[in-house]
Design a protein around this motif. Structure first.
Motif, PDB file in Angstrom:
ATOM      1  N   ASP A   1      40.343  46.673  33.201  1.00  0.00           N
ATOM      2  CA  ASP A   1      41.074  47.869  33.642  1.00  0.00           C
ATOM      3  C   ASP A   1      41.613  47.613  35.049  1.00  0.00           C
ATOM      4  N   TYR A   2      42.737  46.947  35.158  1.00  0.00           N
ATOM      5  CA  TYR A   2      43.194  46.559  36.489  1.00  0.00           C
ATOM      6  C   TYR A   2      44.650  46.859  36.773  1.00  0.00           C
ATOM      7  N   SER A   3      45.306  47.629  35.927  1.00  0.00           N
ATOM      8  CA  SER A   3      46.686  48.069  36.161  1.00  0.00           C
ATOM      9  C   SER A   3      47.654  46.914  36.386  1.00  0.00           C
ATOM     10  N   GLY A   4      47.364  45.732  35.886  1.00  0.00           N
ATOM     11  CA  GLY A   4      48.292  44.618  36.016  1.00  0.00           C
ATOM     12  C   GLY A   4      48.226  43.880  37.342  1.00  0.00           C
ATOM     13  N   TYR A   5      47.210  44.134  38.150  1.00  0.00           N
ATOM     14  CA  TYR A   5      47.105  43.469  39.453  1.00  0.00           C
ATOM     15  C   TYR A   5      46.672  42.009  39.268  1.00  0.00           C
ATOM     16  N   VAL A   6      47.456  41.084  39.811  1.00  0.00           N
ATOM     17  CA  VAL A   6      47.155  39.661  39.626  1.00  0.00           C
ATOM     18  C   VAL A   6      45.933  39.211  40.419  1.00  0.00           C
ATOM     19  N   ASP A   7      45.562  39.959  41.464  1.00  0.00           N
ATOM     20  CA  ASP A   7      44.420  39.563  42.294  1.00  0.00           C
ATOM     21  C   ASP A   7      43.117  40.224  41.848  1.00  0.00           C
TER      22      ASP A   7
ATOM     23  N   ARG B   1      41.797  39.024  38.788  1.00  0.00           N
ATOM     24  CA  ARG B   1      41.474  38.139  37.668  1.00  0.00           C
ATOM     25  C   ARG B   1      40.411  37.113  38.060  1.00  0.00           C
ATOM     26  N   GLN B   2      39.670  36.628  37.064  1.00  0.00           N
ATOM     27  CA  GLN B   2      38.601  35.659  37.311  1.00  0.00           C
ATOM     28  C   GLN B   2      39.127  34.399  37.987  1.00  0.00           C
TER      29      GLN B   2
ATOM     30  N   ILE C   1      39.455  35.006  41.674  1.00  0.00           N
ATOM     31  CA  ILE C   1      38.145  35.054  42.339  1.00  0.00           C
ATOM     32  C   ILE C   1      37.580  33.648  42.509  1.00  0.00           C
ATOM     33  N   ASP C   2      37.671  32.817  41.468  1.00  0.00           N
ATOM     34  CA  ASP C   2      37.166  31.442  41.544  1.00  0.00           C
ATOM     35  C   ASP C   2      37.912  30.645  42.607  1.00  0.00           C
ATOM     36  N   ALA C   3      39.236  30.816  42.653  1.00  0.00           N
ATOM     37  CA  ALA C   3      40.050  30.081  43.619  1.00  0.00           C
ATOM     38  C   ALA C   3      39.734  30.524  45.048  1.00  0.00           C
ATOM     39  N   MET C   4      39.528  31.821  45.257  1.00  0.00           N
ATOM     40  CA  MET C   4      39.197  32.315  46.586  1.00  0.00           C
ATOM     41  C   MET C   4      37.833  31.832  47.042  1.00  0.00           C
ATOM     42  N   GLU C   5      36.860  31.826  46.138  1.00  0.00           N
ATOM     43  CA  GLU C   5      35.537  31.311  46.505  1.00  0.00           C
ATOM     44  C   GLU C   5      35.631  29.846  46.914  1.00  0.00           C
ATOM     45  N   ALA C   6      36.401  29.081  46.176  1.00  0.00           N
ATOM     46  CA  ALA C   6      36.570  27.659  46.507  1.00  0.00           C
ATOM     47  C   ALA C   6      37.248  27.498  47.866  1.00  0.00           C
TER      48      ALA C   6
ATOM     49  N   ASP D   1      26.591  22.718  53.330  1.00  0.00           N
ATOM     50  CA  ASP D   1      26.202  22.855  51.921  1.00  0.00           C
ATOM     51  C   ASP D   1      25.422  24.145  51.699  1.00  0.00           C
ATOM     52  N   ASP D   2      25.911  25.212  52.319  1.00  0.00           N
ATOM     53  CA  ASP D   2      25.297  26.533  52.203  1.00  0.00           C
ATOM     54  C   ASP D   2      26.413  27.518  51.867  1.00  0.00           C
ATOM     55  N   PRO D   3      26.934  27.456  50.661  1.00  0.00           N
ATOM     56  CA  PRO D   3      28.180  28.151  50.320  1.00  0.00           C
ATOM     57  C   PRO D   3      28.069  29.667  50.253  1.00  0.00           C
ATOM     58  N   ILE D   4      29.217  30.287  50.435  1.00  0.00           N
ATOM     59  CA  ILE D   4      29.358  31.730  50.256  1.00  0.00           C
ATOM     60  C   ILE D   4      29.749  31.987  48.803  1.00  0.00           C
ATOM     61  N   HIS D   5      29.111  32.968  48.190  1.00  0.00           N
ATOM     62  CA  HIS D   5      29.403  33.305  46.792  1.00  0.00           C
ATOM     63  C   HIS D   5      30.157  34.633  46.733  1.00  0.00           C
ATOM     64  N   VAL D   6      31.224  34.639  45.971  1.00  0.00           N
ATOM     65  CA  VAL D   6      31.980  35.878  45.757  1.00  0.00           C
ATOM     66  C   VAL D   6      31.554  36.466  44.422  1.00  0.00           C
ATOM     67  N   HIS D   7      30.903  37.606  44.476  1.00  0.00           N
ATOM     68  CA  HIS D   7      30.414  38.275  43.268  1.00  0.00           C
ATOM     69  C   HIS D   7      31.453  39.299  42.793  1.00  0.00           C
ATOM     70  N   ALA D   8      31.865  39.176  41.559  1.00  0.00           N
ATOM     71  CA  ALA D   8      32.746  40.170  40.932  1.00  0.00           C
ATOM     72  C   ALA D   8      32.037  40.636  39.659  1.00  0.00           C
ATOM     73  N   PRO D   9      31.007  41.450  39.811  1.00  0.00           N
ATOM     74  CA  PRO D   9      30.132  41.783  38.677  1.00  0.00           C
ATOM     75  C   PRO D   9      30.801  42.577  37.559  1.00  0.00           C
ATOM     76  N   PHE D  10      31.974  43.154  37.844  1.00  0.00           N
ATOM     77  CA  PHE D  10      32.651  43.978  36.826  1.00  0.00           C
ATOM     78  C   PHE D  10      33.886  43.289  36.255  1.00  0.00           C
ATOM     79  N   ILE D  11      34.023  42.008  36.503  1.00  0.00           N
ATOM     80  CA  ILE D  11      35.254  41.310  36.143  1.00  0.00           C
ATOM     81  C   ILE D  11      35.599  41.454  34.662  1.00  0.00           C
ATOM     82  N   ASP D  12      34.592  41.498  33.801  1.00  0.00           N
ATOM     83  CA  ASP D  12      34.830  41.642  32.361  1.00  0.00           C
ATOM     84  C   ASP D  12      34.340  42.980  31.817  1.00  0.00           C
ATOM     85  N   LYS D  13      34.178  43.954  32.724  1.00  0.00           N
ATOM     86  CA  LYS D  13      33.697  45.266  32.305  1.00  0.00           C
ATOM     87  C   LYS D  13      34.803  46.311  32.435  1.00  0.00           C
TER      88      LYS D  13
END
Length: 223
Positions: free
Chosen positions: A126-132, A134-135, A138-143, A156-168
């Motif tokens: 449910d994202y109204s067509g917003y390109v930012d 998408r999974q 999120i993966d590209a931004m975390e990288a 070697d202590d990375p930051i994790h971007v959590h998008a817990p509702f990405i498929d909800k």
């Protein structure tokens, strides 16, 4: 306790994300943005939600994305159109690269205070067509974040971007929020602002559809 940065707009998604982070044992540091959006109403909700949830810190960052506009949310000359929950095109309320900007600031905040977790309440369902929302984004931004921070690139202590509702769906989020004790009466979704939700913009229509599917009454309708 571990620290988590939660991007808090004052809307439904981010408020549930905040409570989810708390339920997972994080000390929550909320981050909101005054980016020149059409109205102040959502920031009022962000303040109220942060206070109600007892976050550790809540910062509102001034970004002034309205300097160049490009969206009905940041340019008063562009009218907010009536919504269409079946749309497949990019709506006029898309703010260019907004989540990219917000996540970059969140990464700076996270590294500065020793947090390695960022929560963002986006969904590609449910994202109204917003390109930012998408999974792959999120993966590209975390990288990118971990290529551009000392903790990620050198320690070697990375930051994790959590998008817990990405498929909800938003209905899923509302059910979870009810379990977590989210006060949805404090949240705000309408793009037009005002004393009451307009009920006709994309965000209002998606919110109404979600509450109906979840089997609950939107508390904003009772006010």
């Amino acid at each position: 306790m571990k620290k988590a940065i939660v991007l808090l707009s004052g809307g439904l998604d981010s408020s549930v994300a905040l409570h989810l982070a708390k339920s997972q044992g994080f000390d929550v540091y909320a981050l909101s943005f005054d980016y020149g959006q059409r109205h102040e109403r959502e920031l009022q909700s962000a303040r109220e939600t942060a206070k109600s949830a007892g976050v550790k810190e809540h910062h509102i960052v001034n970004m002034r994305l309205d300097l160049w506009g490009g969206s009905a949310l940041t340019d008063q000359s562009i009218e907010v159109e009536n919504g269409d929950v079946t749309r497949t095109d990019i709506p006029v309320t898309y703010v260019p690269a907004r989540n990219m900007v917000f996540l970059s600031v969140a990464a700076s905040y996270a590294e500065a205070i020793g947090s390695r977790d960022i929560f963002i309440g986006v969904s590609q369902v449910d994202y109204s067509g917003y390109v930012d929302c998408r999974q792959e984004f999120i993966d590209a931004m975390e990288a990118a974040i971990n290529k551009g921070t000392v903790c990620g690139a050198e320690m070697d202590d990375p930051i994790h971007v959590h998008a817990p509702f990405i498929d909800k769906t938003k209905a899923d989020e509302i059910r979870l929020g009810m379990e977590l004790g989210v006060d949805f009466g404090l949240t705000w979704s309408c793009y037009r602002g005002g004393e009451k939700s307009c009920g006709t913009c994309d965000s209002c229509l998606l919110r109404a559809k979600a509450f109906e599917e979840a089997g609950y009454t939107d508390p904003l309708l009772e006010k």
